[in-house]
Design a protein around this motif. Structure first.
Motif, PDB file in Angstrom:
ATOM      1  N   UNK A  60       0.816  -1.218   0.000  1.00  0.00           N
ATOM      2  CA  UNK A  60       0.000   0.000   0.000  1.00  0.00           C
ATOM      3  C   UNK A  60       0.847   1.265   0.000  1.00  0.00           C
ATOM      4  N   UNK A  61       2.111   1.143   0.356  1.00  0.00           N
ATOM      5  CA  UNK A  61       3.012   2.303   0.317  1.00  0.00           C
ATOM      6  C   UNK A  61       3.306   2.717  -1.127  1.00  0.00           C
ATOM      7  N   UNK A  62       3.147   1.774  -2.048  1.00  0.00           N
ATOM      8  CA  UNK A  62       3.577   2.008  -3.428  1.00  0.00           C
ATOM      9  C   UNK A  62       2.454   1.958  -4.445  1.00  0.00           C
ATOM     10  N   UNK A  63       1.342   1.316  -4.099  1.00  0.00           N
ATOM     11  CA  UNK A  63       0.258   1.127  -5.064  1.00  0.00           C
ATOM     12  C   UNK A  63      -1.089   1.184  -4.360  1.00  0.00           C
ATOM     13  N   UNK A  64      -2.124   1.562  -5.107  1.00  0.00           N
ATOM     14  CA  UNK A  64      -3.490   1.484  -4.601  1.00  0.00           C
ATOM     15  C   UNK A  64      -4.404   1.020  -5.718  1.00  0.00           C
ATOM     16  N   UNK A  65      -5.609   0.604  -5.336  1.00  0.00           N
ATOM     17  CA  UNK A  65      -6.600   0.108  -6.302  1.00  0.00           C
ATOM     18  C   UNK A  65      -6.033  -1.044  -7.126  1.00  0.00           C
ATOM     19  N   UNK A  66      -5.408  -1.991  -6.443  1.00  0.00           N
ATOM     20  CA  UNK A  66      -4.819  -3.153  -7.105  1.00  0.00           C
ATOM     21  C   UNK A  66      -5.932  -4.099  -7.551  1.00  0.00           C
ATOM     22  N   UNK A  67      -5.900  -4.480  -8.836  1.00  0.00           N
ATOM     23  CA  UNK A  67      -6.985  -5.309  -9.377  1.00  0.00           C
ATOM     24  C   UNK A  67      -6.468  -6.244 -10.452  1.00  0.00           C
ATOM     25  N   UNK A 366      -5.972 -21.786  -9.413  1.00  0.00           N
ATOM     26  CA  UNK A 366      -5.379 -23.005  -9.959  1.00  0.00           C
ATOM     27  C   UNK A 366      -3.866 -22.879 -10.028  1.00  0.00           C
ATOM     28  N   UNK A 367      -3.134 -23.922  -9.607  1.00  0.00           N
ATOM     29  CA  UNK A 367      -1.673 -23.885  -9.733  1.00  0.00           C
ATOM     30  C   UNK A 367      -1.256 -23.623 -11.175  1.00  0.00           C
ATOM     31  N   UNK A 368      -0.328 -22.716 -11.376  1.00  0.00           N
ATOM     32  CA  UNK A 368       0.135 -22.400 -12.707  1.00  0.00           C
ATOM     33  C   UNK A 368      -0.552 -21.206 -13.343  1.00  0.00           C
ATOM     34  N   UNK A 369      -1.662 -20.742 -12.771  1.00  0.00           N
ATOM     35  CA  UNK A 369      -2.324 -19.559 -13.316  1.00  0.00           C
ATOM     36  C   UNK A 369      -1.517 -18.300 -13.002  1.00  0.00           C
ATOM     37  N   UNK A 370      -1.495 -17.383 -13.940  1.00  0.00           N
ATOM     38  CA  UNK A 370      -0.893 -16.069 -13.756  1.00  0.00           C
ATOM     39  C   UNK A 370      -1.846 -15.046 -14.345  1.00  0.00           C
ATOM     40  N   UNK A 371      -2.113 -13.981 -13.604  1.00  0.00           N
ATOM     41  CA  UNK A 371      -3.042 -12.960 -14.067  1.00  0.00           C
ATOM     42  C   UNK A 371      -2.352 -11.627 -14.298  1.00  0.00           C
ATOM     43  N   UNK A 372      -2.982 -10.799 -15.112  1.00  0.00           N
ATOM     44  CA  UNK A 372      -2.527  -9.425 -15.326  1.00  0.00           C
ATOM     45  C   UNK A 372      -3.125  -8.563 -14.223  1.00  0.00           C
ATOM     46  N   UNK A 373      -2.276  -7.800 -13.550  1.00  0.00           N
ATOM     47  CA  UNK A 373      -2.680  -6.949 -12.434  1.00  0.00           C
ATOM     48  C   UNK A 373      -2.461  -5.493 -12.823  1.00  0.00           C
ATOM     49  N   UNK A 374      -3.397  -4.625 -12.434  1.00  0.00           N
ATOM     50  CA  UNK A 374      -3.280  -3.188 -12.705  1.00  0.00           C
ATOM     51  C   UNK A 374      -3.483  -2.430 -11.396  1.00  0.00           C
ATOM     52  N   UNK A 375      -2.742  -1.341 -11.209  1.00  0.00           N
ATOM     53  CA  UNK A 375      -2.872  -0.527 -10.000  1.00  0.00           C
ATOM     54  C   UNK A 375      -2.459   0.909 -10.285  1.00  0.00           C
ATOM     55  N   UNK A 376      -2.885   1.823  -9.413  1.00  0.00           N
ATOM     56  CA  UNK A 376      -2.365   3.186  -9.430  1.00  0.00           C
ATOM     57  C   UNK A 376      -0.978   3.169  -8.801  1.00  0.00           C
ATOM     58  N   UNK A 377      -0.049   3.898  -9.393  1.00  0.00           N
ATOM     59  CA  UNK A 377       1.346   3.866  -8.940  1.00  0.00           C
ATOM     60  C   UNK A 377       1.639   5.039  -8.015  1.00  0.00           C
ATOM     61  N   UNK A 378       2.035   4.734  -6.770  1.00  0.00           N
ATOM     62  CA  UNK A 378       2.400   5.733  -5.773  1.00  0.00           C
ATOM     63  C   UNK A 378       3.892   5.730  -5.493  1.00  0.00           C
ATOM     64  N   UNK A 379       4.622   4.807  -6.125  1.00  0.00           N
ATOM     65  CA  UNK A 379       6.011   4.581  -5.790  1.00  0.00           C
ATOM     66  C   UNK A 379       6.961   5.558  -6.436  1.00  0.00           C
ATOM     67  N   UNK A 380       8.260   5.237  -6.410  1.00  0.00           N
ATOM     68  CA  UNK A 380       9.281   6.136  -6.964  1.00  0.00           C
ATOM     69  C   UNK A 380       8.990   6.558  -8.392  1.00  0.00           C
ATOM     70  N   UNK A 381       9.181   7.839  -8.682  1.00  0.00           N
ATOM     71  CA  UNK A 381       8.996   8.347 -10.041  1.00  0.00           C
ATOM     72  C   UNK A 381       7.545   8.512 -10.450  1.00  0.00           C
ATOM     73  N   UNK A 382       6.597   8.433  -9.486  1.00  0.00           N
ATOM     74  CA  UNK A 382       5.184   8.447  -9.867  1.00  0.00           C
ATOM     75  C   UNK A 382       4.768   9.816 -10.385  1.00  0.00           C
ATOM     76  N   UNK A 383       3.675   9.814 -11.172  1.00  0.00           N
ATOM     77  CA  UNK A 383       3.154  11.045 -11.756  1.00  0.00           C
ATOM     78  C   UNK A 383       1.679  11.234 -11.430  1.00  0.00           C
ATOM     79  N   UNK A 384       1.232  10.639 -10.319  1.00  0.00           N
ATOM     80  CA  UNK A 384      -0.174  10.813  -9.931  1.00  0.00           C
ATOM     81  C   UNK A 384      -0.411  12.241  -9.467  1.00  0.00           C
ATOM     82  N   UNK A 385      -1.559  12.782  -9.817  1.00  0.00           N
ATOM     83  CA  UNK A 385      -1.941  14.125  -9.398  1.00  0.00           C
ATOM     84  C   UNK A 385      -3.187  14.002  -8.542  1.00  0.00           C
ATOM     85  N   UNK A 386      -3.157  14.596  -7.350  1.00  0.00           N
ATOM     86  CA  UNK A 386      -4.322  14.503  -6.448  1.00  0.00           C
ATOM     87  C   UNK A 386      -5.070  15.837  -6.416  1.00  0.00           C
TER      88      UNK A 386
END
Length: 386
Positions: A60-67, A366-386
């Motif tokens: 949560x220090x680096x990302x939010x709205x992880x989906x 299921x073992x072996x499954x891998x999903x695509x994850x998307x989140x808002x970036x709060x970490x180093x170099x971020x460009x979020x505007x509040x």
């Protein structure tokens, strides 16, 4: 005896992991299943992981709205289109996974809807990327046969294939026509990505006898070699300002170098000591190595080009977990970003730098499954505007 068995298990797992860093999804599935079985069998803290709540709090220090935007199959290397509306990706999924169980190329909306097959359901495909106009997708595909290529000969040890018929194509999504970009007889050509200004492709090829980086125009013209040191150079990306490139490489020495070229002659490679390097695209200064420990791959520049994000097992080089890290271009300020799941890799930021996408086994059923994850970036170099 228990310690001996643990050592054997670790060595075997590490070899499997090395076979997986090129993102061939069938190898990822095998790695995830083996890692899960080892953790269950050991029953001790050699593969200790954080509890879920602690992992969530740390992230949560680096990302939010992880989906997760996919929910089944092995989905890897999801990369944003230039307008930020789509992902191209490779996967073994749905009914096609039964009849053709090796990677094929797809695209989808950024919310995971409208998943559409791009590749022609033949051979093995990998490394897709949208063209700047959003009308075409570049990817690589084996052309020697319609079926999935055979697995490598394990008499050589734990290796994975360098398919010399792996060819770069561009497919027009409207007409369905495909154009070949890499010439006949050029060997392995893959791992293509495009500069943010839409002018150059960077890719890996064996056309000169080694796995080296090259750039070319979008139509395949003006090919320029970028690396010259023996060893595997691959998985390269341009910086947001188009002035730098980052990639993962190994630099074998002595007998290891002889072994490397012997395997390469047989269309095989044994990736070891994979490290992250960064260098100006004009090659005006030497490459700088940003990592020193573990297996490191899938680097991508931070949104402000102040550093890179990548996947690594550096927290336990003999273990089976890969997480995302960031590091500055001077090799300082190393920071672990992900803590949940056992496999986190292929990070990419959106064109506006406000979101991150990556692939993970977190929360899979299921073992072996891998999903695509998307989140808002709060970490180093971020460009979020509040």
């Amino acid at each position: 005896e228990k310690k001996a068995m643990q050592l054997f298990s670790l060595c075997f797992l590490f070899a499997v992991l090395f076979c997986s860093v090129n993102a061939h999804s069938e190898n990822l599935r095998a790695m995830l299943e083996w890692s899960r079985k080892l953790k269950l069998a050991q029953g001790d803290d050699m593969f200790a992981t954080l509890d879920l709540q602690t992992a969530v709090n740390n992230e949560a220090k680096f990302m939010k709205n992880i989906k997760a935007i996919t929910n089944s199959g092995t989905n890897a290397e999801a990369y944003w289109s230039f307008d930020g509306k789509y992902f191209s990706f490779q996967a073994i999924r749905d009914q096609l996974a039964i009849t053709h169980p090796c990677d094929q190329i797809y695209y989808m909306n950024v919310d995971g809807s409208n998943i559409t097959l791009v590749s022609p359901s033949s051979g093995r495909t990998t490394c897709s990327y949208f063209y700047p106009d959003g009308q075409s997708i570049i990817f690589s595909m084996t052309t020697g046969q319609l079926y999935c290529p055979p697995s490598p000969d394990m008499n050589f040890g734990y290796v994975w294939p360098i398919n010399y018929d792996m060819t770069i194509f561009v497919k027009d999504l409207h007409s369905g026509t495909m154009q070949r970009l890499s010439p006949e007889g050029a060997g392995y050509n893959a791992e293509s990505t495009i500069s943010p200004d839409g002018k150059r492709i960077i890719f890996t090829s064996t056309r000169d006898g080694d796995l080296e980086l090259y750039t070319m125009n979008l139509d395949g013209s003006d090919v320029r070699r970028m690396t010259y040191t023996p060893g595997y150079d691959g998985g390269a990306y341009f910086s947001y300002n188009n002035k730098m490139m980052v990639w993962r490489a190994n630099r074998p020495q002595g007998n290891d170098l002889l072994d490397y070229f012997t395997l390469l002659e047989h269309g095989l490679v044994r990736p070891t000591d994979m490290q992250i390097l960064v260098q100006p695209v004009d090659l005006s200064t030497p490459a700088v190595q940003l990592t020193t420990v573990g297996t490191n791959f899938a680097p991508f520049f931070l949104p402000d080009d102040s550093g890179v994000i990548f996947s690594s097992n550096m927290h336990n080089p003999q273990g089976g977990e890969f997480h995302l890290y960031t590091v500055g271009l001077d090799g300082k300020n190393l920071t672990q970003i992900t803590f949940e799941g056992t496999f986190n890799a292929f990070p990419m930021f959106s064109p506006d730098g406000k979101k991150i996408a990556w692939c993970s086994d977190r929360g899979t059923k299921n073992p072996g499954d891998i999903n695509v994850i998307v989140a808002d970036w709060l970490g180093p170099g971020n460009k979020l505007v509040y």
